[in-house]
Write a protein that holds these residues in place. Structure first.
Motif, PDB file in Angstrom:
ATOM      1  N   PHE A  55      63.301 -44.291  37.542  1.00  0.00           N
ATOM      2  CA  PHE A  55      64.772 -44.298  36.913  1.00  0.00           C
ATOM      3  C   PHE A  55      65.127 -45.744  37.292  1.00  0.00           C
ATOM      4  CE2 PHE A  55      64.571 -39.800  38.586  1.00  0.00           C
ATOM      5  CZ  PHE A  55      65.012 -39.322  37.499  1.00  0.00           C
ATOM      6  N   ASP A  56      65.884 -46.261  36.343  1.00  0.00           N
ATOM      7  CA  ASP A  56      66.506 -47.727  36.398  1.00  0.00           C
ATOM      8  C   ASP A  56      67.969 -47.381  37.255  1.00  0.00           C
ATOM      9  OD1 ASP A  56      67.237 -50.176  35.998  1.00  0.00           O
ATOM     10  OD2 ASP A  56      67.348 -50.050  33.786  1.00  0.00           O
ATOM     11  N   HIS A  57      68.603 -48.521  37.524  1.00  0.00           N
ATOM     12  CA  HIS A  57      69.746 -48.588  38.203  1.00  0.00           C
ATOM     13  C   HIS A  57      69.989 -48.061  39.514  1.00  0.00           C
ATOM     14  CE1 HIS A  57      71.196 -49.007  33.743  1.00  0.00           C
ATOM     15  NE2 HIS A  57      70.843 -50.244  34.327  1.00  0.00           N
ATOM     16  N   GLU A  58      68.783 -47.678  40.511  1.00  0.00           N
ATOM     17  CA  GLU A  58      69.137 -47.156  41.599  1.00  0.00           C
ATOM     18  C   GLU A  58      69.794 -48.088  42.618  1.00  0.00           C
ATOM     19  OE1 GLU A  58      68.401 -46.718  46.055  1.00  0.00           O
ATOM     20  OE2 GLU A  58      67.469 -48.277  44.435  1.00  0.00           O
TER      21      GLU A  58
ATOM     22  N   SER B  75      72.809 -45.605  40.549  1.00  0.00           N
ATOM     23  CA  SER B  75      72.333 -44.594  39.618  1.00  0.00           C
ATOM     24  C   SER B  75      73.292 -44.194  38.551  1.00  0.00           C
ATOM     25  CB  SER B  75      71.519 -43.568  40.569  1.00  0.00           C
ATOM     26  OG  SER B  75      70.607 -44.099  41.334  1.00  0.00           O
TER      27      SER B  75
ATOM     28  N   GLY C 179      69.960 -43.584  34.954  1.00  0.00           N
ATOM     29  CA  GLY C 179      69.954 -43.363  36.335  1.00  0.00           C
ATOM     30  C   GLY C 179      69.605 -42.096  36.876  1.00  0.00           C
TER      31      GLY C 179
ATOM     32  N   ILE D 288      67.287 -42.557  45.780  1.00  0.00           N
ATOM     33  CA  ILE D 288      67.362 -41.425  44.518  1.00  0.00           C
ATOM     34  C   ILE D 288      67.080 -40.388  45.161  1.00  0.00           C
ATOM     35  CG2 ILE D 288      66.751 -43.074  42.656  1.00  0.00           C
ATOM     36  CD1 ILE D 288      64.148 -41.149  42.560  1.00  0.00           C
TER      37      ILE D 288
ATOM     38  N   SER E 107      74.425 -44.057  35.650  1.00  0.00           N
ATOM     39  CA  SER E 107      74.294 -44.565  34.154  1.00  0.00           C
ATOM     40  C   SER E 107      73.605 -43.557  33.484  1.00  0.00           C
ATOM     41  CB  SER E 107      73.295 -45.922  34.266  1.00  0.00           C
ATOM     42  OG  SER E 107      72.124 -45.290  34.524  1.00  0.00           O
TER      43      SER E 107
ATOM     44  N   HIS F  71      62.194 -45.798  41.506  1.00  0.00           N
ATOM     45  CA  HIS F  71      62.988 -46.458  40.734  1.00  0.00           C
ATOM     46  C   HIS F  71      62.456 -47.688  40.225  1.00  0.00           C
ATOM     47  CE1 HIS F  71      64.633 -49.665  43.709  1.00  0.00           C
ATOM     48  NE2 HIS F  71      64.433 -48.657  44.646  1.00  0.00           N
TER      49      HIS F  71
ATOM     50  N   SER G 295      63.922 -46.549  32.171  1.00  0.00           N
ATOM     51  CA  SER G 295      63.468 -45.243  32.976  1.00  0.00           C
ATOM     52  C   SER G 295      62.395 -44.792  32.097  1.00  0.00           C
ATOM     53  CB  SER G 295      64.725 -44.157  32.986  1.00  0.00           C
ATOM     54  OG  SER G 295      65.595 -44.917  33.752  1.00  0.00           O
TER      55      SER G 295
END
Length: 432
Positions: free
Chosen positions: A263-266, A270, A275, A383, A272, A84, A61
Motif C-alpha cells: 500500500f501507498d501512503h502508510e 493510509s 492506502g 498498516i 487515501s 507499504h 499500491s
C-alpha cells in the motif's frame, strides 16, 4: 530481481536503486511478477475464473496473488503479507518555482516523518509521476531524474547561534537550490523536457526527491546494507520474494491462497483511495472468491480463516542510544525477523497472530526476535492495526531490524534480508 535466486542483500540493493518512488516500487515488482508468469488485471474488467497468477495496480499500491493449486473450494483462506511502498522524503510543492538572495529554488515540503537533518547537503534526484493530457483524457508518465539537480544546503556553523546546530523549519529551511539567478526557473518545464512531453500538457504531479548515492554493502565483512528507503522497501523486496517462492509450492502442494498487498501512503496515515484504510484489499479478496465461483457466504468463510502478516521494518537496538530501548527486549541486527507487540495496539499482534509467525520462523529455520517499545516513549504504528480493523482478519506485525529509521539513509543487516524473506515465505505456506 531475478525469480530464480533467493532473496539476498545485493538483490535488495538493486531493488531499492530501481525504485525511488512508490510508483517505481510498483513498476519494479510488476516487472518481476510478469517475468514469473503473473498477469495484470484491471479493476474495471471481469476477472478470470480459471486458476492463475494475477496482480493489479492502483497508483502506488499493488496487490498480487495466485489461485493455482486450487482444490475447487472457493472458500479456501488467504495468507497475506502486507507492506507499504512509500517512505518519508521531501516532496515538490504545487507552485515550486522560487528565488531568494540570488538563488533559484524548488519549493519542497516534508512527507511523513522525515528526519529532516538527514536530507541536508545531499545530491538529490527527482522521481514520481506526471499526469498529462492525452487526447480528450489523461495518462500517467513515470518520472525519474537520476542526476544531482537539487540540494538542500545546511547553514554554516559560524552562523548558528550556539554552534550546536539549527532547528529546521519545514516551511523555510528545506527548499532546494538548483541554480543561480534572481528570477525563478520553471521546474515543471525542466521535467517535461526530461520525459519528452509538452509543459502545458502536465495536469497534475506527485513528485519527490531521492538520495542519489547507490545502495551498498558496508562494514569490514560487508554484513550490513546501507540504503535509502529500507523502511519499507525491505518488506516490498522480501514480500515479493516470499510470494514467488510460495506460488510454486502452493501450485504443487495446495494450501492457502498466497497474496501480497503493498500500500501507498502508510507514512501519512493510509487515508487515501489506495492506502490501507481504503476498501482496496477487501474488494480484491471478495472478487478473488467471487471469480472462483464463490458466494458471499464463501467469502465470509474465507475471511474467518485468513491471516495477515503486516510487514514493516523494526528498531534494532542502537549502540549509541541503548537507553532509548526497552532493556529486556534487545533487538540484534542479523539476529532474525522481529515480532512486534504493543499492548495499546500500535501494533496489531495478538497471541494467535504471534503463534502464526513463530511457527513460520520455525518452519523456515530462522531465529525470531520479540520487540516491545519503551513504555515512556510514543510508539510508531503500521498498516497492521488498520488492516485488522478494516478486514477483521487475524493480523501480526513483523519486520526486519534496522537503524536510522526515517533517515534519508538507513542501515540493516545483510543476513536479515534472506531470513526475513524466508520467514514470510513460510508464513504464506504454513505446514499442514
Amino acid at each position: 530481481m531475478p525469480t530464480t535466486t533467493p532473496a539476498d542483500a545485493q538483490g535488495l540493493c538493486n531493488f531499492v536503486d530501481l525504485s525511488p518512488s512508490p510508483f517505481h516500487v510498483c513498476a519494479t515488482v510488476a516487472a518481476t511478477l510478469t517475468d514469473a508468469g503473473f498477469t495484470q488485471l484491471t479493476e474495471t474488467q471481469v476477472w478470470p475464473s480459471e486458476p492463475g497468477r494475477y496482480y493489479l495496480l492502483r497508483g502506488g499500491s499493488l496487490i498480487a496473488w495466485s489461485t493455482e493449486g486450487a482444490d475447487g473450494d472457493p472458500a479456501r483462506p488467504f495468507r497475506i503479507v502486507g507492506g507499504h511502498t512509500d517512505s518519508p522524503n521531501l516532496r515538490v510543492k504545487q507552485h515550486p518555482d522560487l528565488a531568494s538572495a540570488g538563488w533559484q529554488l524548488v519549493g519542497l515540503e516534508p512527507y511523513g516523518g522525515a528526519w529532516l537533518n538527514s536530507w541536508l547537503d545531499r545530491d538529490l534526484g527527482v522521481s514520481g509521476r506526471l499526469t498529462v493530457r492525452a487526447g480528450n483524457g489523461a495518462e500517467d508518465v513515470l518520472v525519474r531524474v537520476d542526476r544531482p539537480i537539487l540540494r538542500v544546503p545546511q547553514l554554516a556553523i559560524h552562523l548558528s547561534e550556539d554552534r550546536k546546530g539549527v532547528q529546521l523549519d519545514p516551511q523555510r529551511h528545506v527548499n532546494a537550490v538548483w541554480g543561480v539567478g534572481t528570477a525563478p526557473r520553471s521546474f515543471l518545464a525542466f521535467l517535461a523536457e526530461a520525459v519528452e512531453v509538452e509543459a502545458d500538457a502536465i495536469l497534475g504531479w506527485e513528485l519527490m526527491t531521492h538520495d542519489l548515492a547507490p545502495s551498498t554493502l558496508v562494514g569490514a565483512d560487508a554484513d550490513l546494507v546501507s540504503a535509502p528507503r529500507l523502511d519499507n522497501q525491505g518488506t516490498c523486496y522480501a514480500g515479493t520474494a516470499a510470494l514467488l517462492a510460495a506460488v510454486g509450492h502452493v501450485a504443487e502442494h495446495g494450501g492457502p491462497v498466497p497474496l501480497l498487498a503493498l500500500f501507498d501512503h502508510e507514512e501519512v496515515g493510509s487515508m487515501s483511495d489506495r492506502g490501507a484504510f481504503s476498501d482496496l484489499l477487501n474488494t480484491v479478496l471478495e472478487r478473488v472468491v467471487l471469480a472462483r465461483g464463490g458466494s458471499r457466504e464463501d467469502f465470509l468463510r474465507t475471511m474467518a480463516g485468513s491471516v495477515v502478516a503486516s510487514g514493516d521494518m523494526a528498531h534494532a537496538t542502537h549502540p549509541n542510544y541503548p537507553d532509548r530501548h526497552e532493556p529486556a527486549h534487545r533487538i540484534a541486527v542479523n539476529g532474525g525477523p522481529v515480532l512486534k507487540v504493543n499492548q495499546n495496539l500500535r501494533y496489531a499482534t495478538d497471541a494467535a497472530g504471534a503463534a502464526a509467525f513463530a511457527l513460520a520462523c520455525a518452519q523456515a529455520g530462522v531465529p525470531l526476535q520479540r520487540y516491545v517499545h519503551r513504555a515512556d516513549l510514543p510508539c510508531g504504528s503500521t498498516i497492521g492495526p488498520i488492516t485488522a480493523s478494516r478486514t477483521g482478519l487475524t493480523t501480526v506485525d513483523v519486520g526486519a531490524p534496522q537503524l536510522a529509521m526515517h533517515s534519508a539513509r538507513e542501515l540493516m543487516g545483510a543476513k536479515d534480508v534472506t531470513a526475513y524473506a524466508r520467514a514470510l515465505g513460510a508464513f504464506l505456506t504454513p505446514a499442514n
